[in-house]
Design a protein around this motif. Structure first.
Motif, PDB file in Angstrom:
ATOM      1  N   ALA A  67     -17.650 138.951  94.391  1.00  0.00           N
ATOM      2  CA  ALA A  67     -16.549 138.089  93.951  1.00  0.00           C
ATOM      3  C   ALA A  67     -15.344 138.950  93.578  1.00  0.00           C
ATOM      4  O   ALA A  67     -15.501 140.018  92.975  1.00  0.00           O
ATOM      5  CB  ALA A  67     -16.977 137.256  92.755  1.00  0.00           C
ATOM      6  N   ASP A 143      -4.977 130.836 103.237  1.00  0.00           N
ATOM      7  CA  ASP A 143      -6.393 130.703 102.932  1.00  0.00           C
ATOM      8  C   ASP A 143      -6.580 130.160 101.507  1.00  0.00           C
ATOM      9  O   ASP A 143      -5.964 130.659 100.560  1.00  0.00           O
ATOM     10  CB  ASP A 143      -7.076 132.065 103.054  1.00  0.00           C
ATOM     11  CG  ASP A 143      -8.572 131.975 102.906  1.00  0.00           C
ATOM     12  OD1 ASP A 143      -9.043 132.001 101.759  1.00  0.00           O
ATOM     13  OD2 ASP A 143      -9.273 131.877 103.928  1.00  0.00           O
ATOM     14  N   PRO A 144      -7.420 129.145 101.326  1.00  0.00           N
ATOM     15  CA  PRO A 144      -7.569 128.551  99.994  1.00  0.00           C
ATOM     16  C   PRO A 144      -8.185 129.498  98.975  1.00  0.00           C
ATOM     17  O   PRO A 144      -7.967 129.340  97.766  1.00  0.00           O
ATOM     18  CB  PRO A 144      -8.479 127.339 100.249  1.00  0.00           C
ATOM     19  CG  PRO A 144      -9.178 127.632 101.541  1.00  0.00           C
ATOM     20  CD  PRO A 144      -8.215 128.434 102.354  1.00  0.00           C
ATOM     21  N   ASP A 145      -8.953 130.480  99.416  1.00  0.00           N
ATOM     22  CA  ASP A 145      -9.561 131.434  98.500  1.00  0.00           C
ATOM     23  C   ASP A 145      -8.686 132.663  98.273  1.00  0.00           C
ATOM     24  O   ASP A 145      -8.482 133.085  97.135  1.00  0.00           O
ATOM     25  CB  ASP A 145     -10.934 131.877  99.022  1.00  0.00           C
ATOM     26  CG  ASP A 145     -11.947 130.737  99.042  1.00  0.00           C
ATOM     27  OD1 ASP A 145     -11.925 129.924  98.101  1.00  0.00           O
ATOM     28  OD2 ASP A 145     -12.736 130.663  99.999  1.00  0.00           O
ATOM     29  N   TRP A 146      -8.154 133.238  99.358  1.00  0.00           N
ATOM     30  CA  TRP A 146      -7.395 134.487  99.242  1.00  0.00           C
ATOM     31  C   TRP A 146      -5.919 134.249  98.947  1.00  0.00           C
ATOM     32  O   TRP A 146      -5.289 135.051  98.249  1.00  0.00           O
ATOM     33  CB  TRP A 146      -7.549 135.319 100.520  1.00  0.00           C
ATOM     34  CG  TRP A 146      -8.943 135.808 100.727  1.00  0.00           C
ATOM     35  CD1 TRP A 146      -9.845 135.369 101.641  1.00  0.00           C
ATOM     36  CD2 TRP A 146      -9.615 136.821  99.967  1.00  0.00           C
ATOM     37  NE1 TRP A 146     -11.038 136.034 101.514  1.00  0.00           N
ATOM     38  CE2 TRP A 146     -10.922 136.936 100.495  1.00  0.00           C
ATOM     39  CE3 TRP A 146      -9.247 137.631  98.900  1.00  0.00           C
ATOM     40  CZ2 TRP A 146     -11.850 137.835  99.989  1.00  0.00           C
ATOM     41  CZ3 TRP A 146     -10.168 138.537  98.380  1.00  0.00           C
ATOM     42  CH2 TRP A 146     -11.457 138.629  98.922  1.00  0.00           C
ATOM     43  N   ARG A 149      -4.607 134.570  95.474  1.00  0.00           N
ATOM     44  CA  ARG A 149      -4.813 135.898  94.904  1.00  0.00           C
ATOM     45  C   ARG A 149      -3.761 136.904  95.372  1.00  0.00           C
ATOM     46  O   ARG A 149      -3.806 138.078  94.988  1.00  0.00           O
ATOM     47  CB  ARG A 149      -6.207 136.416  95.273  1.00  0.00           C
ATOM     48  CG  ARG A 149      -7.332 135.514  94.804  1.00  0.00           C
ATOM     49  CD  ARG A 149      -8.704 136.067  95.190  1.00  0.00           C
ATOM     50  NE  ARG A 149      -9.748 135.111  94.869  1.00  0.00           N
ATOM     51  CZ  ARG A 149     -10.307 134.975  93.666  1.00  0.00           C
ATOM     52  NH1 ARG A 149      -9.893 135.755  92.675  1.00  0.00           N
ATOM     53  NH2 ARG A 149     -11.256 134.087  93.459  1.00  0.00           N
TER      54      ARG A 149
END
Length: 340
Positions: A67, A143-146, A149
């Motif tokens: 993670a 990207d919804p995750d990266w 960030r």
């Protein structure tokens, strides 16, 4: 907040991502062009690093699939050399990630050891590589995750050899197919005009000429002089950039730092002198350093069976060179990608 000197570095995570570019076709198969990358990033506290091995290179400690640590980070894209791979510059990717960066190291389709088959198109069509970087930025930001960030206002590019040309092109040093062809016709012995060592065992210039005339290569050739500058890129760190004769020595909109070995026989060192006159560009020349010294360090088997890329001349300490160059790249990006 980036890691600071003296602070305990976070463990480094590693993840693989893969996209497609529907605007361009893959080489040799039906379907869109693949755009693949390895992501190196600060992992969450407690992530367990293990040796990650990609022969012939020495292993690197990473936490595969860990993670990510919380926070928004600057993004640095990394472009490998001819026939190389994202893994071949793992020494730089890991150090930047340990310092707080998200690093996306590309595997350029048709021109990477990460694929089962190399393609002549991948060796010839250098203009496709900066387009890969553009796609990677697009996909990562979406990207919804990266995406959440990444600090979209703090994006840099680094590259080695042909990846150095890729990085410079993303900063606005536009490669010109016609100019390169004319320069090489006038001085064919110039470094960057011969087929690279990674290609000579497979192909000849007759193969290249046949490819240029082929119908299947025409769509890519039509992009040869496309605008490759990406305005989202704020800084470029180029290591031993190959084929400098293909680049226009025009003022660039972003700061550029070039590092090259004075014993490099695959870089046109005379042409690089022109960059000394370009505002916002600095060139650092390293005595005794050869081209492949910037690749990952190799184990004993690599030094025995891949001597061309694994052995260095007397007086060159590859581990020290990597540490010094990674520190130089970090200082450069810390300065140029600082929050505005």
């Amino acid at each position: 907040m980036l890691a600071t000197v003296g602070a305990a570095a976070a463990p480094v995570g590693l993840a693989a991502v893969r996209w497609q570019d529907p605007a361009r076709a893959a080489w040799g198969v039906d379907g869109p062009r693949p755009v693949a990358a390895l992501l190196w990033y600060p992992a969450a506290d407690g992530a367990a690093e293990q040796d990650w091995q990609v022969p012939p290179f020495e292993p690197l400690p990473v936490a595969v699939g860990a993670a990510p640590a919380p926070g928004r980070r600057p993004l640095v894209l990394l472009s490998h050399g001819t026939g190389g791979s994202a893994a071949s510059l793992g020494w730089l990717a890991r150090e930047l990630a340990a310092a707080g960066y998200l690093v996306a190291a590309l595997n350029h389709h048709g021109n990477t050891a990460a694929e089962p088959e190399a393609r002549l198109e991948g060796f010839v069509a250098w203009w496709e590589r900066p387009l890969d970087l553009r796609v990677a930025i697009d996909r990562l930001l979406a990207d919804p995750d990266w995406g959440p960030r990444i600090d979209a206002g703090r994006i840099g590019v680094a590259g080695f050899s042909l990846g150095g040309l890729t990085a410079l092109a993303s900063a606005g040093a536009q490669p010109r197919w016609a100019a390169w062809s004319a320069a090489c016709a006038a001085a064919p012995a110039t470094p960057g005009c011969a087929l690279p060592p990674e290609a000579v065992a497979r192909w000849t210039w007759a193969d290249v000429d046949a490819l240029r005339r082929s119908e299947g290569f025409a769509p890519s050739l039509a992009r040869a002089d496309a605008e490759l500058h990406d305005a989202r890129v704020r800084a470029v760190f180029a290591i031993a950039p190959a084929m400098a004769a293909a680049l226009a020595h025009a003022p660039l909109a972003v700061p550029v730092e070039i590092v090259v070995g004075e014993a490099d026989d695959q870089v046109d060192l005379a042409d690089l002198r022109a960059w000394d006159q370009v505002p916002s560009v600095s060139v650092e020349r390293l005595p005794g350093v050869t081209h492949y010294a910037f690749l990952m360090g190799c184990g004993l088997r690599g030094r025995l069976f891949a001597a061309a890329i694994c052995r260095d001349p007397p007086g060159v300490d590859r581990a020290r060179l990597h540490a010094d160059t990674a520190a130089r790249a970090r200082r450069f990006f810390d300065r140029e990608l600082a929050p505005r």
